[in-house]
Design an enzyme around this catalytic site. Structure first.
Site, short mmCIF file in Angstrom:
data_model
loop_
_atom_site.label_atom_id
_atom_site.label_comp_id
_atom_site.label_asym_id
_atom_site.label_seq_id
_atom_site.Cartn_x
_atom_site.Cartn_y
_atom_site.Cartn_z
N GLU A 226 -14.10 0.34 13.54
CA GLU A 226 -13.70 -1.00 14.00
C GLU A 226 -14.75 -1.64 14.90
O GLU A 226 -15.04 -2.82 14.78
CB GLU A 226 -12.36 -0.89 14.74
CG GLU A 226 -11.86 -2.20 15.34
CD GLU A 226 -11.41 -3.20 14.30
OE1 GLU A 226 -11.20 -4.38 14.66
OE2 GLU A 226 -11.29 -2.83 13.12
N ASP A 227 -15.32 -0.84 15.82
CA ASP A 227 -16.14 -1.43 16.89
C ASP A 227 -17.63 -1.11 16.81
O ASP A 227 -18.39 -1.54 17.68
CB ASP A 227 -15.62 -0.96 18.25
CG ASP A 227 -14.22 -1.48 18.53
OD1 ASP A 227 -13.85 -2.51 17.93
OD2 ASP A 227 -13.49 -0.86 19.32
#
Length: 731
Positions: free
Chosen positions: A83-84
């Site tokens: 996600e990051d």
């Protein structure tokens, strides 16, 4: 409240999980995951200013404290990498395997929906959480650990986000933690949420506990000494700990149940940990023999565990100095499950030979509500998101009535449930074929409200089926959803059959109006079906009813198709002008016996045996009406006398009747079955319910030979329970 915001190191995490994970390859894999996450998040920081890796270490520490397996801890360390960071799924799979990738991707899908702005989006977010949980329960355990650390550091968020996250935590994550048996995690989430949502009430309860602290601590120490002295006289091994009831638990009793602080008996509790179940009951005996137990406060969760696998003996006693204490007695294993719940299941399970499907099945057997949850999610996940989440909350997370099958299996249902709800929780097919029920070996109505401890046996029959009345009786969303699905399908099948009959009746009427004596169905050959691009006669009737094909199209095709000369010739005489006195096959003749172009009026549907008259219409020949038809009452100048042709035998005539009856389940089915037994064709059916008096009017078009045949039918229908009147319809 002192919110825990300790910054852990990876060494702290290692010191926890290394106490129960001893395989060197697994220990190395966890360390490798930590190094990988540290590298990927090296330039990222949280809103608190801490390096992002601090959050991932904290999540791993929570998971290790729950004694989860190595794969779950690794997923906790890696859950934000896709996600990051620039990490790809292929990279995760290549380095850590497909199982870890699945867990990380599943947590990622949930996380992407965590920032919501409206009710519908929030519901969709929650649906994703539940569906992911149904696929692999470890996904939600990682997410719970993630949420707990986020709640510990929530003060760094904006005020409006603090409120929304706290509310979501209380409504979604707390019920899940409770059902999974994660007692310590659940209590901390509740207290943190209350701290932000109701700060004044939180502070009030916190102050009350502080005011009583010295007095309570003294009382606890005294009771500990006394109980230890009593048990020590036996050879039973034990240890005693104490706990103060959580602030949120006290809040519920004060502000939801309306009790004062002094009326809460179990603010203090002693927990006695021993070795065997027998020891638990022996210790209970010693305590009850020494202290006065409060009636109605004893609960045996060992014999009947809670749905989250919690087991313990609970009793509440009065001490000699006027204090009231709750005593909890359990084994070491029970205590471990009480604190870590299902999370501890993977402590010795996750390995190279781990089989997710097999483990999921074992979890369903141990955590009996989870099987219901998976089934519920699979059956209703296509519903509106808010409807799905609300239904899940009602049926699964708020369920607190425990019912037994005859074989001793526990089924958890929401309050107010009936045998209908029980049957559908067992299986959809059981619900759809429910014919009766026994509760505690006694036959009862299916509307009986069940209570905890009831033993329910469901009776089924292949002839039984749900009806609309069940929707008033069923309480669970799962049962109501399945009943609606069944009724919708039955209604769709009935509507389709009705539309087929309407299309057929329309074609028959058109043939009759054109004086075509052929049987329409006999003429609908494969050649006709191919021309109109349908596979069956029923499909053609549906097209006729839907106005996609008209009877005129079919008659025209039958009359002009060059490949069907014989049929065209046979129809020519009937479609063209009639020759008076040369054709005596007419149903109705003029009074002198001559033939004429006649047709039966659809407004009063006359049949042989009725008193009839002819009405001379413009361009449509003579319309034959019943003598009492109101449509010709004031048109005496165009009336002529006609008679039934007595030479016509065994012909079918349409007639409309209205059946007046008191509404009940299965009424329409009984009526249609009677028509079938009498070999009466039914072409149109319409039912209308009258709420004012609870009656229903069922209008049908049937085919009969004559008035005598109709009277025979009416006589049989009147014998059906609920039917009180049958009349011929005048349109």
């Amino acid at each position: 409240m002192d919110i825990e915001n300790k910054i852990y190191t990876f060494e702290d995490v290692y010191n926890v999980y290394s106490t129960y994970i001893h395989d060197q390859s697994e220990l190395s894999k966890i360390k490798e995951a930590y190094e990988f996450a540290k590298l990927k998040h090296k330039d990222q920081f949280r809103k608190s200013g801490d390096p992002y890796i601090v959050h991932l270490i904290a999540v791993a520490h929570i998971l290790a404290s729950l004694q989860t397996g190595p794969s779950t801890i690794i997923a906790g360390l890696l859950h934000d990498t896709i996600e990051d960071t620039d990490t790809t799924a292929d990279e995760i799979e290549k380095k850590f395997g497909s199982e870890i990738l699945m867990l990380v991707e599943s947590v990622t899908k949930i996380t992407r929906l965590s920032d919501y702005q409206n009710v519908d989006f929030a519901a969709e977010s929650h649906r994703k959480i539940f569906i992911g949980m149904a696929k692999d329960i470890r996904v939600i355990i990682v997410k719970l650990a993630d949420r707990l650390h986020n709640m510990r550091t929530l003060q760094f968020q904006k005020p409006e986000k603090i409120k929304s996250i706290s509310k979501e935590t209380m409504e979604v994550y707390v019920p899940i933690a409770h059902r999974l048996g994660l007692s310590a995690l659940k209590s901390e989430l509740e207290d943190l949420s209350l701290y932000y949502l109701e700060p004044e009430k939180f502070k009030e309860i916190e102050d009350l506990l502080l005011d009583q602290r010295d007095n309570l601590e003294t009382a606890v120490a005294t009771l500990k000494t006394n109980i230890a002295s009593i048990i020590s006289e036996s050879s039973i091994k034990f240890e005693i700990t104490s706990r103060v009831k959580s602030i949120y638990s006290i809040y519920k009793k004060m502000y939801i149940k309306g009790k004062s602080f002094d009326e809460i008996y179990d603010i203090l509790a002693l927990r006695i940990i021993t070795e065997t179940e027998m020891n638990c009951y022996e210790i209970l005996g010693y305590i009850h023999a020494t202290f006065k137990p409060i009636p109605g406060r004893f609960k045996d969760y060992i014999a009947t565990p809670k749905p989250n696998m919690y087991q313990s003996l609970h009793t509440t006693i009065m001490t000699g100095d006027g204090h009231i204490f709750e005593i909890q007695i359990r084994t070491k294993l029970m205590d471990e499950v009480a604190e870590s719940g299902i999370a501890a299941h993977w402590r010795y399970k996750e390995s190279k030979n781990y089989d997710p499907k097999a483990e999921q099945k074992e979890i369903e057997e141990r955590l009996h509500w989870f099987k219901d949850f998976v089934s519920f999610s699979n059956e209703t996940s296509g519903n509106d998101a808010k409807e799905y989440v609300d239904a899940l909350q009602h049926d699964i997370f708020d369920a607190n009535v425990y019912i037994f099958t005859p074989k001793g299996k526990v089924v958890t249902l929401p309050k107010g449930s009936t045998p209908i709800d029980f049957a559908y929780r067992i299986h959809t097919d059981v619900g759809n074929s429910l014919s009766g029920a026994k509760v505690n070996n006694q036959l009862v109505p299916i509307s009986t409200v069940l209570k905890t401890g009831d033993v329910v046996e469901i009776k089924t029959s292949k002839n039984a089926a749900p009806n609309s009345e069940w929707l008033k009786i069923a309480n669970s969303s799962l049962a109501r959803s399945n009943i609606k699905k069944y009724l919708t399908k039955q209604n769709a099948d009935f509507i389709k059959e009705d539309n087929i009959l309407k299309g057929k009746a329309s074609l028959i009427d058109s043939f009759r109006e054109r004086k075509i004596k052929e049987n329409p169905e006999r003429l609908l050959t494969k050649m006709v079906l191919d021309y109109f691009k349908v596979d069956s006669v029923d499909e053609l009737y549906l097209l006729i009813n839907n106005k996609n094909v008209t009877p005129s199209h079919i008659i025209e095709f039958l009359g002009i198709n060059q490949n069907n000369q014989d049929l065209a010739s046979s129809l020519a005489g009937t479609v063209n002008k009639r020759k008076i006195a040369e054709n005596f096959n007419d149903v109705v003749l003029l009074e002198n016996g001559d033939s004429a172009m006649t047709s039966l009026a659809s407004c009063c549907t006359p049949i042989p045996g009725d008193d009839i008259v002819g009405f001379i219409s413009k361009g449509k020949g003579i319309k034959v009406h019943r003598s009492n038809c109101p449509n010709i009452k004031n048109m005496t100048q165009r009336i002529i006398q006609v008679i039934w042709n007595k030479n016509i035998k065994n012909a079918d005539y349409p007639v409309d009747i209205a059946i007046e009856c008191y509404d009940r389940a299965g009424l329409l089915v009984d009526i249609l079955n009677t028509f079938s037994q009498l070999k009466i064709a039914v072409y149109k059916v319409n039912a209308k319910f009258h709420p004012a008096d609870g009656t229903t009017t069922i209008s049908v078009m049937i085919m009969v030979d004559d008035v005598n045949d109709l009277n025979r039918v009416i006589s049989k229908i009147k014998n059906i329970a609920g039917v009180f009147e049958i009349i011929r319809v005048l349109h």
